[in-house]
Design an enzyme around this catalytic site. Structure first.
Site, PDB file in Angstrom:
ATOM      1  N   GLU A  50       0.813  -1.218   0.000  1.00 27.08           N
ATOM      2  CA  GLU A  50       0.000   0.000   0.000  1.00 27.08           C
ATOM      3  C   GLU A  50       0.848   1.269   0.000  1.00 27.08           C
ATOM      4  O   GLU A  50       0.435   2.289  -0.553  1.00 27.08           O
ATOM      5  CB  GLU A  50      -0.955   0.015   1.195  1.00 27.08           C
ATOM      6  CG  GLU A  50      -2.087  -0.992   1.107  1.00 27.08           C
ATOM      7  CD  GLU A  50      -1.748  -2.344   1.698  1.00 27.08           C
ATOM      8  OE1 GLU A  50      -0.557  -2.597   1.983  1.00 27.08           O
ATOM      9  OE2 GLU A  50      -2.668  -3.152   1.891  1.00 27.08           O
ATOM     10  N   PHE A 112     -11.715  -6.846  13.753  1.00 35.99           N
ATOM     11  CA  PHE A 112     -10.625  -7.346  12.920  1.00 35.99           C
ATOM     12  C   PHE A 112     -10.236  -6.280  11.890  1.00 35.99           C
ATOM     13  O   PHE A 112     -11.080  -5.718  11.206  1.00 35.99           O
ATOM     14  CB  PHE A 112     -11.059  -8.637  12.197  1.00 35.99           C
ATOM     15  CG  PHE A 112     -10.006  -9.141  11.244  1.00 35.99           C
ATOM     16  CD1 PHE A 112      -8.776  -9.578  11.717  1.00 35.99           C
ATOM     17  CD2 PHE A 112     -10.243  -9.160   9.874  1.00 35.99           C
ATOM     18  CE1 PHE A 112      -7.792 -10.021  10.835  1.00 35.99           C
ATOM     19  CE2 PHE A 112      -9.280  -9.611   8.992  1.00 35.99           C
ATOM     20  CZ  PHE A 112      -8.047 -10.042   9.474  1.00 35.99           C
ATOM     21  N   GLN A 113      -8.957  -6.003  11.806  1.00 37.96           N
ATOM     22  CA  GLN A 113      -8.401  -4.969  10.918  1.00 37.96           C
ATOM     23  C   GLN A 113      -9.031  -3.600  11.163  1.00 37.96           C
ATOM     24  O   GLN A 113      -9.207  -2.821  10.235  1.00 37.96           O
ATOM     25  CB  GLN A 113      -8.519  -5.388   9.447  1.00 37.96           C
ATOM     26  CG  GLN A 113      -7.655  -6.611   9.135  1.00 37.96           C
ATOM     27  CD  GLN A 113      -7.460  -6.865   7.648  1.00 37.96           C
ATOM     28  OE1 GLN A 113      -8.320  -6.555   6.830  1.00 37.96           O
ATOM     29  NE2 GLN A 113      -6.325  -7.441   7.287  1.00 37.96           N
ATOM     30  N   LYS A 162     -17.463  -0.241   5.844  1.00 35.61           N
ATOM     31  CA  LYS A 162     -17.868  -1.206   4.828  1.00 35.61           C
ATOM     32  C   LYS A 162     -19.370  -1.162   4.545  1.00 35.61           C
ATOM     33  O   LYS A 162     -19.792  -1.221   3.392  1.00 35.61           O
ATOM     34  CB  LYS A 162     -17.465  -2.604   5.302  1.00 35.61           C
ATOM     35  CG  LYS A 162     -17.623  -3.672   4.223  1.00 35.61           C
ATOM     36  CD  LYS A 162     -17.050  -5.012   4.686  1.00 35.61           C
ATOM     37  CE  LYS A 162     -17.123  -6.027   3.555  1.00 35.61           C
ATOM     38  NZ  LYS A 162     -16.515  -7.318   3.954  1.00 35.61           N
ATOM     39  N   MET A 473      24.615   8.600   2.628  1.00 38.03           N
ATOM     40  CA  MET A 473      24.529   9.897   3.294  1.00 38.03           C
ATOM     41  C   MET A 473      24.850   9.770   4.776  1.00 38.03           C
ATOM     42  O   MET A 473      25.543  10.617   5.351  1.00 38.03           O
ATOM     43  CB  MET A 473      23.139  10.511   3.085  1.00 38.03           C
ATOM     44  CG  MET A 473      23.028  11.943   3.565  1.00 38.03           C
ATOM     45  SD  MET A 473      24.233  13.047   2.795  1.00 38.03           S
ATOM     46  CE  MET A 473      23.260  13.714   1.427  1.00 38.03           C
TER      47      MET A 473
END
Lengths: 565, 159
Positions: A50, A112-113, A162, A473
């Site tokens: 993602e 959940f999630q 949802k 760096m």
């Protein structure tokens, strides 16, 4: 028209004219993906993480100036996207990120999630919404795009439970937006602009300080006109590379921690700073009390909060760069350009004394050489993205950028792993351009899974890995400031880059000589496939000039002088 | 160096009355390291807006940033940095019934208040005054052995 919330999301994306969406499905956003499957108004690219989806949408937005769109699911899908949001936020990039959320009735139950997406993203978005009902969804979608692209642009998150994506309701996409609490200021104050113009005419050593806001405002042509009309010399920030064009005789270069000598000296000695869309970042100013010590400051910025945040400003102008410079130009008719000639000559002399240079080698490829060579070989047809580190600074210093939006990098947040997915977004927007991600052997691994995405969708971007077997760096700072204790920066253990690229459906090149370099670039452009170009470069090359962190801009560590220059 | 002096300031923030707007404001203060001394919120009558009053402190430069950063938040309609204001704070205090009713009543009257409830076990008093005077009230109230004192936070209105 009656439709589901999921369908509304797709209809809004189509109505906004977005052609490519980047994302990754999951439980909470499945209904939206079901509609993505059925529609044909936009293409969806399945990244393999993602974070990469948001960076890709970001690259698309930076290259086009349009709003980029990414879609992710709830919980880990969203948290993976946070770095992408923060990256876009720090550089004021217009994005709309749509995240799934657990069903409304589960919010607050540690489902959940489930994660508090609006809570987490509050400090790294311009605005965010948790959609409460289907009725408000069309309006919020419209507002999200409007807020993202108006005023000082930025990323907007819409978190959609949802159940709201399943519900059916009436869809009327609003034509316009009216948010009584959000009215960006575009026109600068007339009186302030007049005063600023008078100050420009009265100055002896004025300096244009050009920032990324000029790119965001699509004001580069106007700013070029301003520079040419007034013959005032100019410096660019990292985010503004390409605004004036490398060949512009008024451009001194990039200023700041890795700015060139003439630019940093100009800022130290100027008597009038004309700041256009720049925000006096600490990487630009060095020690604040020594910064532009002898100058009055004109600060033009669309975000009032940027003005006076770090330095005291004598001529504050809140407004869009395009509008303000347009208002300034006619007032500058007949400005005495000879007045600044002595100043221009001093700066020219500074540049002759210490030009942006490096000592080339016949034994090993110097990273600066590789970047200049890319400029010679591809030049105008290239769009360059980069990751973060030494390679980024060398690219900013040495590539001959000749237009805005040709240079795409994470300036504010400094996100390693940005370059490759951003390049995918750029290439989707400009398939005819040669898109090159200038990266390092550290950064590239942070989103290397995108090899699979690029191979699957046939998005041929070139990853030019300037490989010094170091986190370069940090290594450079360890050399200068930590007595060469190379704590956790040695990357001697390396993957087989060629095999890695090939395993994912791309191609690889191992390059150790200049001849191989030219051949590999030529071949990579012809092959039209995603590639890893592993270029072994001088291991202990430093990025110079360098202003040590917290030091005054005029105290630079300079590169070794080149014979004959 | 007038700029660097930390001063107590009161600002009013007029915001859209929508969910999470208070979180946006407090998160801004926390994230940018500004202080909140007191904060009150209530809806504005006959509108979809709320009035938030924040007492804070900082230098003139910090105050300017606070005002500008607040204004940047999308649901913020207006930010008023109070200069000439009437400022009041309400306090509720609970005293034992064994204290002299008339003494407590006189004390509260001196601070624009009075006794608002008397029960079997305790007296509840209310005062409303300027924050500086509220401090004095709380000190003076100590001799009547208060069980509990609840401060209401500052509200202000520009004169």
């Amino acid at each position: 028209m009656q439709m589901s919330g999921a369908q509304m999301v797709c209809e809004a994306i189509i109505a906004e004219g977005v052609k490519t969406v980047f994302g990754y499905p999951g439980g909470a956003i499945m209904h939206v993906y079901d509609e993505v499957y059925k529609q044909n108004g936009f293409e969806h690219i399945l990244n393999r993480h993602e974070q990469a989806s948001v960076h890709a949408a970001d690259g698309y937005a930076r290259a086009t100036g349009e709003v980029g769109v990414a879609m992710v699911t709830s919980g880990p899908g969203f948290t993976n996207a946070v770095t992408g949001l923060a990256t876009a936020y720090m550089d004021s990039i217009p994005l709309v990120v749509i995240s799934g959320q657990v069903p409304s009735q589960l919010i607050g139950t540690d489902g959940f999630q489930e994660i508090d997406a609006v809570g987490i993203s509050r400090p790294c978005t311009k605005h965010n919404f948790l959609v409460r009902s289907l009725e408000e969804l069309p309006r919020l979608l419209k507002e999200a795009f409007y807020i993202a692209r108006s005023g000082r642009p930025g990323p907007v998150l819409i978190d959609i439970p949802k159940d709201i994506t399943v519900d059916i309701g009436e869809f009327i996409y609003p034509d316009s937006v009216d948010i009584p609490t959000y009215k960006p200021t575009y026109k600068g104050n007339k009186r302030q602009i007049e005063k600023a113009v008078e100050a420009m005419k009265a100055a002896k050593k004025p300096l244009l300080y050009i920032g990324g806001g000029v790119v965001l405002s699509n004001a580069s042509d106007l700013v070029r006109e301003l520079a040419e009309k007034t013959q005032i010399p100019a410096v660019e920030t990292l985010m503004a590379r390409g605004v004036l064009g490398a060949k512009n005789p008024l451009l001194l270069g990039m200023l700041g921690m890795h700015g060139n000598y003439a630019s940093n000296m100009a800022m130290s000695e100027t008597d009038l700073v004309i700041s256009l869309g720049a925000r006096f970042d600490d990487r630009v100013t060095g020690k604040l009390s020594e910064f532009a010590k002898y100058a009055d400051i004109i600060h033009v910025d669309i975000d009032a909060a940027n003005i006076g945040k770090l330095v005291d400003v004598d001529y504050p102008i809140v407004g869009d760069i395009t509008e303000v410079v347009e208002a300034m130009l006619p007032q500058l008719d007949g400005i005495d350009t000879d007045r600044f000639e002595a100043w221009r000559n001093i700066l020219k002399r500074y540049d002759e004394l210490h030009p942006q240079s490096f000592v080339d080698s016949d034994e090993v490829i110097k990273p600066q050489w590789a970047i200049e060579r890319i400029g010679e070989l591809v030049g105008e047809n290239a769009i360059i993205t980069s990751d973060v580190g030494q390679h980024q600074m060398w690219a900013a210093q040495h590539f001959p950028f000749d237009r805005p939006r040709q240079w795409i990098n994470s300036g504010g947040l400094g996100t390693m792993g940005f370059g490759f997915p951003a390049a995918l977004g750029v290439k989707k927007a400009f398939p005819e351009k040669t898109v090159i991600n200038i990266t390092g052997d550290g950064s590239i691994l942070m989103n290397m899974q995108e090899l699979v995405t690029a191979a699957e969708y046939k998005i041929p971007v070139i990853n030019l890995i300037l490989n010094n077997h170091f986190l370069g760096m940090v290594r450079q700072w360890q050399t200068f400031f930590y007595e060469k204790r190379y704590s956790e920066t040695d990357l001697s253990f390396q993957p087989n880059w060629k095999a890695l690229a090939e395993a994912c459906g791309g191609i690889g090149y191992d390059v150790t000589t200049k001849e191989e370099f030219d051949a590999a670039i030529k071949d990579a452009i012809e092959q039209d496939k995603v590639c890893f170009m592993n270029v072994i470069v001088n291991r202990f090359e430093d990025v110079l000039p360098m202003v040590p962190s917290g030091g005054a801009l005029f105290n630079m560590m300079l590169p070794q002088k080149v014979e004959g220059k | 160096m007038k700029n660097s002096i930390n001063e107590r300031r009161v600002i009013s923030v007029i915001v859209l009355n929508e969910s999470s707007v208070l979180a946006r404001i407090t998160a801004l203060f926390a994230g940018r390291g500004y202080n909140i001394e007191s904060l009150t919120v209530a809806p504005i009558p006959d509108s979809d807006m709320s009035h938030i009053t924040i007492a804070t402190n900082g230098s003139a430069k910090v105050m300017e940033q606070i005002t500008k950063q607040l204004h940047k938040l999308i649901p913020v309609y207006k930010v008023i940095e109070h200069e000439e204001m009437v400022e009041k704070e309400m306090v509720l205090a609970k005293f034992p019934i064994t204290e002299h009713l008339s003494d407590v009543g006189a004390l509260c009257a001196a601070y624009n208040g009075g006794i608002v409830n008397v029960g079997k076990e305790m007296i509840i008093a209310m005062v409303a005054d300027e924050p500086k005077r509220i401090k004095h009230f709380i000190e003076a109230a100590q001799r009547y052995n208060p069980y509990e004192i609840v401060r209401g936070g500052v509200v202000a209105i520009e004169r």
